[in-house]
Design a protein around this motif. Structure first.
Motif, mmCIF file in Angstrom:
data_model
loop_
_atom_site.group_PDB
_atom_site.id
_atom_site.type_symbol
_atom_site.label_atom_id
_atom_site.label_comp_id
_atom_site.label_asym_id
_atom_site.label_seq_id
_atom_site.Cartn_x
_atom_site.Cartn_y
_atom_site.Cartn_z
ATOM 1 N N UNK B 104 6.062 16.775 7.113
ATOM 2 C CA UNK B 104 7.279 15.851 6.747
ATOM 3 C C UNK B 104 6.157 14.565 6.440
ATOM 4 N N UNK B 105 5.601 14.244 7.460
ATOM 5 C CA UNK B 105 4.825 12.742 7.710
ATOM 6 C C UNK B 105 3.928 12.895 6.292
ATOM 7 N N UNK B 107 4.184 14.252 3.962
ATOM 8 C CA UNK B 107 3.927 13.854 2.583
ATOM 9 C C UNK B 107 4.808 12.699 1.867
ATOM 10 N N UNK B 108 5.373 11.847 3.084
ATOM 11 C CA UNK B 108 6.443 11.095 2.794
ATOM 12 C C UNK B 108 4.869 10.072 3.693
ATOM 13 N N UNK B 109 4.192 9.744 4.668
ATOM 14 C CA UNK B 109 3.609 8.752 5.479
ATOM 15 C C UNK B 109 2.767 8.975 4.868
ATOM 16 N N UNK B 111 -0.115 11.355 2.212
ATOM 17 C CA UNK B 111 -0.450 11.928 0.771
ATOM 18 C C UNK B 111 -0.168 10.088 -0.192
ATOM 19 N N UNK B 112 1.553 10.015 0.087
ATOM 20 C CA UNK B 112 1.286 8.556 -0.874
ATOM 21 C C UNK B 112 0.415 7.960 -0.951
ATOM 22 N N UNK B 128 -2.660 -2.695 -9.706
ATOM 23 C CA UNK B 128 -2.682 -4.137 -9.666
ATOM 24 C C UNK B 128 -3.003 -4.516 -8.673
ATOM 25 N N UNK B 130 -1.660 -5.695 -6.109
ATOM 26 C CA UNK B 130 -0.093 -5.863 -4.915
ATOM 27 C C UNK B 130 -0.530 -4.640 -4.725
ATOM 28 N N UNK B 131 -0.176 -3.052 -5.946
ATOM 29 C CA UNK B 131 -0.017 -1.618 -5.783
ATOM 30 C C UNK B 131 -1.363 -1.570 -4.789
ATOM 31 N N UNK B 134 -0.700 -2.813 -1.028
ATOM 32 C CA UNK B 134 0.214 -1.691 -0.072
ATOM 33 C C UNK B 134 -0.194 -0.573 -0.219
ATOM 34 N N UNK B 135 -1.179 0.445 -1.216
ATOM 35 C CA UNK B 135 -1.627 1.847 -0.720
ATOM 36 C C UNK B 135 -2.688 1.699 0.543
ATOM 37 N N UNK B 145 -1.646 6.281 12.861
ATOM 38 C CA UNK B 145 -0.537 7.230 13.625
ATOM 39 C C UNK B 145 -1.377 9.106 13.860
#
Lengths: 216, 216
Positions: B104-105, B107-109, B111-112, B128, B130-131, B134-135, B145
Motif C-alpha cells: 500500500x505504501x 502504491x500511494x506514497x 510510486x506516484x 510544470x 509546481x508539479x 511536488x513529485x 520513510x
C-alpha cells in the motif's frame, strides 16, 4: 478518553473525519472489536512525529497498535489483517487476490483523486487550477472504472460484500460533495446504497467519538 | 512471439520498460513460472481499450491472464497471488499484513512520485515546475520513510526477502537516474544492493524480450 490498558486493548491513532480511519472503524464495528482511540491532527507534523514516529515510518493515519503492542499501518493493510479468516475476505485464493487488486486500485487510482478533492471541499488549501483539473480528471476515471466493473455486479469481488467494498466506499461516499457527479455513474451510486444497507453498517458520523468507539 | 496456447500458458500484457511489469516478471523468474508476453503501448488508449478492456477495468499494465483464462490486474495483487504459499510471502499473519502495508505504501506514497519522476527522466512530457517540485518532494519523503525503516533491518518485513522488497525495488532502483540522490539515503542504497544480490535476481534489461521471458 480512558487511559490505555497496555496489552489488553488495541489503540487506534485516529482522525475522525478521515476516510482511511473510517475504513478501519467500520470493519471493527462489523467484527465487534473493542479498541481505544486517540485523536491525532493530520496537519500537525510535530505531534505526528512524536506519537507515530516509532510505529509507522510514514507517520500517517490511521496507525494501529495491536493488543500485544505491535504496530500496523496503512488502512488497507489493517483491513486485510483483521478480515483474514472472516466473511469480509474471501477464502478463495483468486478472489483474495482480486480483493488486493481493488485495494491497490484504491491506493493508486482512486484515493489520490477523491480524497484530495474531499479535502479541498472541506476547506483545505485550494490547489492551482492545473492541479484541480488533474485531480478531478483522475477521479472521473476512477469512478468510470468502478462503474464499468459494477455494471453487472453487486459487489466488487465474488458478489459478496468484502473489505474491497469497505476500502472503496470510504471516499466514494463523499464523491458528490467533493465535486463529482455521481448521477453520471449510476452503477457506482447503486453500489454505494448496497454497501450502506449492509447489516452493521455505521456512517462516518457514527464512528466519530469516544462514545461510539465501541459499536455494539 | 508464439501464438498463445489458450488454457496452457499465462499471458502477460507487458510494457518492457515498466517498473510495474518488472515486479511481476522478477517474481515469475524467482518462481520459474512459464508465461507468454504481449507488448502494449501504455500511451495508446485505443490499443489498451481493445486489448485490456474486458480484462482490467483500469486498463493499466501489467494485466495478466491466468492459464485458466481468468484475468488479474495491479502488479502488487499479481505478486500477492503468486507469492502465497511460497517463501516470498510470510506464512505469519502479522508479517503478511506488514507486506500488504508496504504494498500500500508503494502504491500511494512511493510510486506516484518515483515512477512519475522516472517517466520524465525517460523523456515523457515535462511537467510544470509546481508539479515537478511536488513529485520530487513526495519522492524524498518516501525514500526517507524507507530509510528510517531499513536503518536497522536487512529487508522490509521479517528480515527476509519478500514481495514487499520486489514491489519497492521496482522504482527505487531508478531513483538516482530519476533525479533523486540516493547518497542521502544510505540505508536504502544498501538495501537495493541486497535485493540485487538475491539468488535468481534478474535486472530489468534481462526481462525485456521474448527470448528472456522464460528465465531458467
Amino acid at each position: 478518553m480512558l487511559a490505555r490498558r497496555r496489552g489488553t486493548t488495541m489503540l487506534l491513532y485516529d482522525f475522525p473525519e478521515s476516510g482511511n480511519c473510517f475504513k478501519v472503524k467500520l470493519l471493527f464495528a462489523h467484527l465487534g472489536l473493542d479498541y481505544e482511540r486517540r485523536d491525532v491532527d493530520p496537519f500537525d507534523v510535530v505531534q505526528k512525529r512524536e506519537l507515530l514516529g516509532g510505529l509507522n515510518p510514514v507517520r500517517r493515519l490511521p496507525t494501529l497498535v495491536l493488543d500485544d503492542g505491535r504496530p500496523l499501518a496503512e488502512s488497507n493493510a489493517i483491513l486485510f489483517y483483521f478480515a483474514e479468516g472472516t466473511e469480509y475476505l474471501p477464502a478463495d485464493r483468486y478472489e483474495r487476490a482480486q480483493v488486493v487488486q481493488w485495494l491497490c486500485f484504491e491506493e493508486f487510482s482512486h484515493q489520490p483523486y477523491l480524497a484530495t478533492a474531499r479535502l479541498w471541499a472541506m476547506g483545505g488549501d485550494p490547489p492551482s487550477a492545473e492541479e484541480r483539473a488533474m485531480r478531478m480528471r483522475g477521479g472521473e476515471m476512477a469512478l468510470k472504472a468502478m462503474g464499468r466493473h459494477l455494471e453487472r455486479r453487486r459487489f466488487l469481488v465474488g458478489e459478496r460484500y468484502s473489505i474491497a467494498d469497505i476500502a472503496l466506499y470510504a471516499y466514494t461516499q463523499f464523491a458528490d460533495e467533493s465535486g463529482f457527479e455521481l448521477d453520471g455513474h449510476p452503477a457506482v451510486k447503486a453500489w454505494l446504497e448496497r454497501v450502506a444497507a449492509q447489516p452493521g453498517h455505521v456512517p462516518l458520523a457514527g464512528l466519530r467519538g469516544d462514545a461510539d468507539a465501541r459499536v455494539p
